[in-house]
Design a protein around this motif. Structure first.
Motif, mmCIF file in Angstrom:
data_model
loop_
_atom_site.group_PDB
_atom_site.id
_atom_site.type_symbol
_atom_site.label_atom_id
_atom_site.label_comp_id
_atom_site.label_asym_id
_atom_site.label_seq_id
_atom_site.Cartn_x
_atom_site.Cartn_y
_atom_site.Cartn_z
ATOM 1 N N GLU A 47 0.829 -1.208 0.000
ATOM 2 C CA GLU A 47 0.000 0.000 0.000
ATOM 3 C C GLU A 47 0.865 1.260 0.000
ATOM 4 O O GLU A 47 0.583 2.223 -0.727
ATOM 5 C CB GLU A 47 -0.904 0.011 1.230
ATOM 6 N N LEU A 48 1.904 1.268 0.836
ATOM 7 C CA LEU A 48 2.794 2.426 0.887
ATOM 8 C C LEU A 48 3.426 2.692 -0.477
ATOM 9 O O LEU A 48 3.509 3.846 -0.930
ATOM 10 C CB LEU A 48 3.891 2.192 1.927
ATOM 11 N N GLU A 49 3.878 1.642 -1.123
ATOM 12 C CA GLU A 49 4.510 1.803 -2.431
ATOM 13 C C GLU A 49 3.504 2.285 -3.470
ATOM 14 O O GLU A 49 3.852 3.063 -4.367
ATOM 15 C CB GLU A 49 5.156 0.485 -2.847
ATOM 16 N N ALA A 50 2.250 1.840 -3.345
ATOM 17 C CA ALA A 50 1.214 2.310 -4.266
ATOM 18 C C ALA A 50 0.960 3.800 -4.080
ATOM 19 O O ALA A 50 0.798 4.553 -5.057
ATOM 20 C CB ALA A 50 -0.080 1.523 -4.048
ATOM 21 N N LEU A 51 0.938 4.258 -2.828
ATOM 22 C CA LEU A 51 0.736 5.683 -2.565
ATOM 23 C C LEU A 51 1.930 6.495 -3.064
ATOM 24 O O LEU A 51 1.759 7.557 -3.676
ATOM 25 C CB LEU A 51 0.523 5.914 -1.069
ATOM 26 N N ALA A 52 3.133 5.990 -2.815
ATOM 27 C CA ALA A 52 4.326 6.699 -3.289
ATOM 28 C C ALA A 52 4.333 6.796 -4.812
ATOM 29 O O ALA A 52 4.685 7.838 -5.388
ATOM 30 C CB ALA A 52 5.580 5.983 -2.794
ATOM 31 N N GLU A 112 2.862 13.166 5.050
ATOM 32 C CA GLU A 112 2.041 12.078 5.586
ATOM 33 C C GLU A 112 2.549 10.725 5.101
ATOM 34 O O GLU A 112 2.518 9.734 5.840
ATOM 35 C CB GLU A 112 0.583 12.274 5.173
ATOM 36 N N LEU A 113 3.037 10.666 3.862
ATOM 37 C CA LEU A 113 3.644 9.430 3.365
ATOM 38 C C LEU A 113 4.829 9.035 4.238
ATOM 39 O O LEU A 113 4.981 7.866 4.624
ATOM 40 C CB LEU A 113 4.098 9.621 1.916
ATOM 41 N N GLY A 114 5.661 10.010 4.579
ATOM 42 C CA GLY A 114 6.806 9.729 5.443
ATOM 43 C C GLY A 114 6.391 9.285 6.831
ATOM 44 O O GLY A 114 6.998 8.379 7.417
ATOM 45 N N ALA A 115 5.348 9.911 7.371
ATOM 46 C CA ALA A 115 4.864 9.530 8.696
ATOM 47 C C ALA A 115 4.359 8.090 8.696
ATOM 48 O O ALA A 115 4.631 7.310 9.620
ATOM 49 C CB ALA A 115 3.758 10.483 9.142
ATOM 50 N N TYR A 126 -3.798 5.552 6.744
ATOM 51 C CA TYR A 126 -3.406 5.392 5.340
ATOM 52 C C TYR A 126 -4.566 5.746 4.408
ATOM 53 O O TYR A 126 -4.394 6.482 3.427
ATOM 54 C CB TYR A 126 -2.960 3.955 5.084
ATOM 55 N N GLU A 127 -5.734 5.224 4.704
ATOM 56 C CA GLU A 127 -6.885 5.496 3.848
ATOM 57 C C GLU A 127 -7.248 6.976 3.863
ATOM 58 O O GLU A 127 -7.639 7.546 2.836
ATOM 59 C CB GLU A 127 -8.063 4.629 4.290
ATOM 60 N N ASN A 128 -7.113 7.618 5.025
ATOM 61 C CA ASN A 128 -7.366 9.061 5.102
ATOM 62 C C ASN A 128 -6.340 9.841 4.280
ATOM 63 O O ASN A 128 -6.677 10.830 3.608
ATOM 64 C CB ASN A 128 -7.333 9.524 6.555
ATOM 65 N N ALA A 129 -5.075 9.404 4.341
ATOM 66 C CA ALA A 129 -4.027 10.076 3.570
ATOM 67 C C ALA A 129 -4.281 9.928 2.073
ATOM 68 O O ALA A 129 -4.090 10.870 1.294
ATOM 69 C CB ALA A 129 -2.659 9.501 3.939
#
Length: 411
Positions: free
Chosen positions: A283-288, A311-314, A360-363
Motif C-alpha cells: 500500500e505504501l509503495e502504491a501511494l508513493a 504524511e507518506l513519510g509519517a 493510510y486510507e485518510n491520507a
C-alpha cells in the motif's frame, strides 16, 4: 489426498540458518517461480507456483519433519509470510503459506511427537507422510472448525461424529454436519474436521478427523459472504454420512477443541501480523507511486503536495515501528506459547494496525481530492477484511482489560 510416497523437498535452509539466509533463499525462490496469476489448480490456486516453492524447500520452513528444530521460528515465520505477501502483492498467498506453517507446527507437529512417544501410534505414520507432502508442495491442508451462524463457539457447534454399532461399523466414524469459512478449502487436498464425538455431563467433547478432499459424502460449497483474499479461497463444507477410518481420528480422544481449535486461533492472530505488514508495504509503495506521477513529481511546491509527502513519510515511519510489535508478539508465542498474555497482546497489536490502516486510507483520500490520484489499491479491501476478523472477541478483551484497570485504581 495425501500421497503414498511424498517427494523429498530440497533442503534450502537447515535448522539454525540465519534470518538473512532464510530471507535470501525465499527471495531467490520467489524470483524464479512461475507467475502467481496462472490459476492451474482447484479453487483457482496457483499450484505450479506452490510446487516450485516446495521444490526449493520453502514450504516446510516452519515445522519439523524429523524431530529436529524447524528452520524458522515463529518470529521468522511471521516475517517470511510478510515477504511473500509483499513480493506477490497478494495477502491471500502470504496467508496461505503462513497457515500451512501454522498447521504443520502447532497442529500436526505435537501429534507426531506424541505418536513417536507411543501415545498416538495409529495416526503417527499418516501424519508423518502428511507433513512431508505439505513440505513438498504436494498437499494443501485446511482446517474446518466454524459453522454457519455460530462461528467457533464450542457449545453451539453441531457437526457430529459417531461410531455405528455392530459389524457394519468396523470401528469407522461417520460424520454429518455443515462447516463454514474454511480457509484454503476450495483448493485443499486434505481437511482436518472437528466434530462433536460425545457429551459428558452436559459438555460437548470434540475429536479431529483427517479427511481426503474426495471423501464420499464431503462436498464443498461457495460462500458468497467471503469475498477477497484470492487465491486463498474460502468455502463451506457439507458432510453427509462421511465414513472415516478410525486411524484418521487424530489427537487425544475428546480433546480436539482444547488442543487444536483454541490454540490455533491465538497462533493465527499472532502470525498474521507479518502478512498484514507485507500488504501494508504494498500500500505504501502504491501511494508513493501515485504521488510520484502526480503534481508532486512535477515539482509543485504547494501545501497540498507537501502535506501528502509528509504524511507518506509519517506512515512509513509508523510502519517500520510496527515491525517491533510484530516481532514481540511472535516472540511471545515462541517462548510462552498460547497463553492469555499472547491473546491480549494480539488484540493490542491488531488495534495499532487498524489505526495505521485508517490513517493510510485518510491520507490517500486527502491526496486524491487535492492532487487527483487514482482510487485506493484493491489490496486495501483484503486488509480491511482480515482486520475485521473476530472483532467481537477483540472488543470483549478490550472491555475486560479496561475493567481490570478500573478495578486496580478503584478497588
Amino acid at each position: 489426498m495425501v500421497p503414498e510416497t511424498p517427494s523429498a523437498p530440497a533442503t534450502a535452509a537447515a535448522a539454525g540458518a540465519t534470518k538473512q539466509d532464510l530471507h535470501r533463499a525465499l527471495r531467490e525462490a520467489l524470483q524464479t517461480a512461475p507467475p502467481t496469476g496462472s490459476s492451474d489448480g482447484a479453487g483457482g490456486f496457483p499450484r505450479a507456483w506452490w510446487a516450485h516453492l516446495g521444490r526449493c524447500g520453502m514450504l516446510g520452513l516452519g515445522f519439523s519433519l524429523d524431530g529436529r528444530p524447524s528452520a524458522a521460528d515463529a518470529v521468522q515465520v511471521s516475517a517470511l509470510a510478510g515477504q511473500i505477501t509483499h513480493a506477490t502483492g497478494s495477502l491471500g498467498l502470504g496467508m496461505a503459506w503462513m497457515m500451512q506453517q501454522m498447521l504443520g507446527r502447532y497442529v500436526l507437529g505435537p501429534l507426531v511427537q506424541q505418536g513417536a512417544a507411543g501415545a498416538l501410534d495409529a495416526s503417527h505414520a499418516l501424519l508423518t507422510k502428511l507433513l512431508a507432502s505439505m513440505a513438498a508442495g504436494e498437499c494443501l491442508l485446511a482446517l474446518a472448525i466454524s459453522e454457519p451462524g455460530v462461528g467457533a463457539q464450542p457449545k453451539h457447534l453441531r457437526t457430529r461424529a459417531v461410531q455405528p454399532s455392530g459389524a457394519a461399523g468396523d470401528g469407522d466414524w461417520v460424520l454429518d454436519g455443515h462447516k463454514a469459512f474454511v480457509s484454503n478449502g476450495p483448493a485443499a487436498d486434505a481437511i482436518i474436521v472437528l466434530a462433536v464425538s460425545a457429551v459428558h455431563e452436559g459438555r460437548k467433547r470434540f475429536d479431529a478427523f483427517l479427511l481426503d478432499a474426495q471423501t464420499p459424502g464431503l462436498t464443498r460449497e461457495a460462500n458468497a459472504r467471503v469475498q477477497g483474499l484470492a487465491p486463498l479461497g474460502h468455502c463451506d463444507l457439507r458432510l453427509e454420512s462421511c465414513r472415516v477410518p478410525a486411524s484418521r481420528r487424530i489427537g487425544p480422544p475428546g480433546r480436539a477443541f482444547e488442543t487444536i481449535a483454541r490454540p490455533v486461533r491465538a497462533v493465527e492472530d499472532a502470525l498474521l501480523l507479518g502478512p498484514l505488514l507485507g500488504a501494508m508495504q504494498c500500500e505504501l509503495e502504491a501511494l508513493a507511486h501515485a504521488l510520484g506521477t502526480s503534481a508532486v513529481a512535477a515539482g509543485t511546491a504547494d501545501t497540498a503536495a507537501s502535506d501528502a509527502v509528509r504524511e507518506l513519510g509519517a506512515l512509513q515511519l509508523e510502519w517500520q515501528a510496527l515491525h517491533a510489535v510484530r516481532d514481540a508478539v511472535a516472540r511471545q508465542l515462541e517462548v510462552h506459547g498460547c497463553d492469555d498474555a499472547l491473546a491480549f497482546a494480539t488484540v493490542g497489536a491488531r488495534r495499532l494496525l487498524e489505526r495505521w490502516q485508517t490513517a493510510y486510507e485518510n491520507a490517500w483520500e486527502a491526496a486524491s481530492q487535492a492532487l487527483g490520484i487514482a482510487a485506493l489499491p484493491s489490496l486495501t479491501r483484503d486488509l480491511r477484511l482480515v482486520l475485521g476478523i473476530a472483532r467481537g472477541v477483540a472488543h470483549s478483551r478490550q472491555l475486560q482489560t479496561g475493567q481490570q484497570l478500573l478495578q486496580s485504581l478503584h478497588p
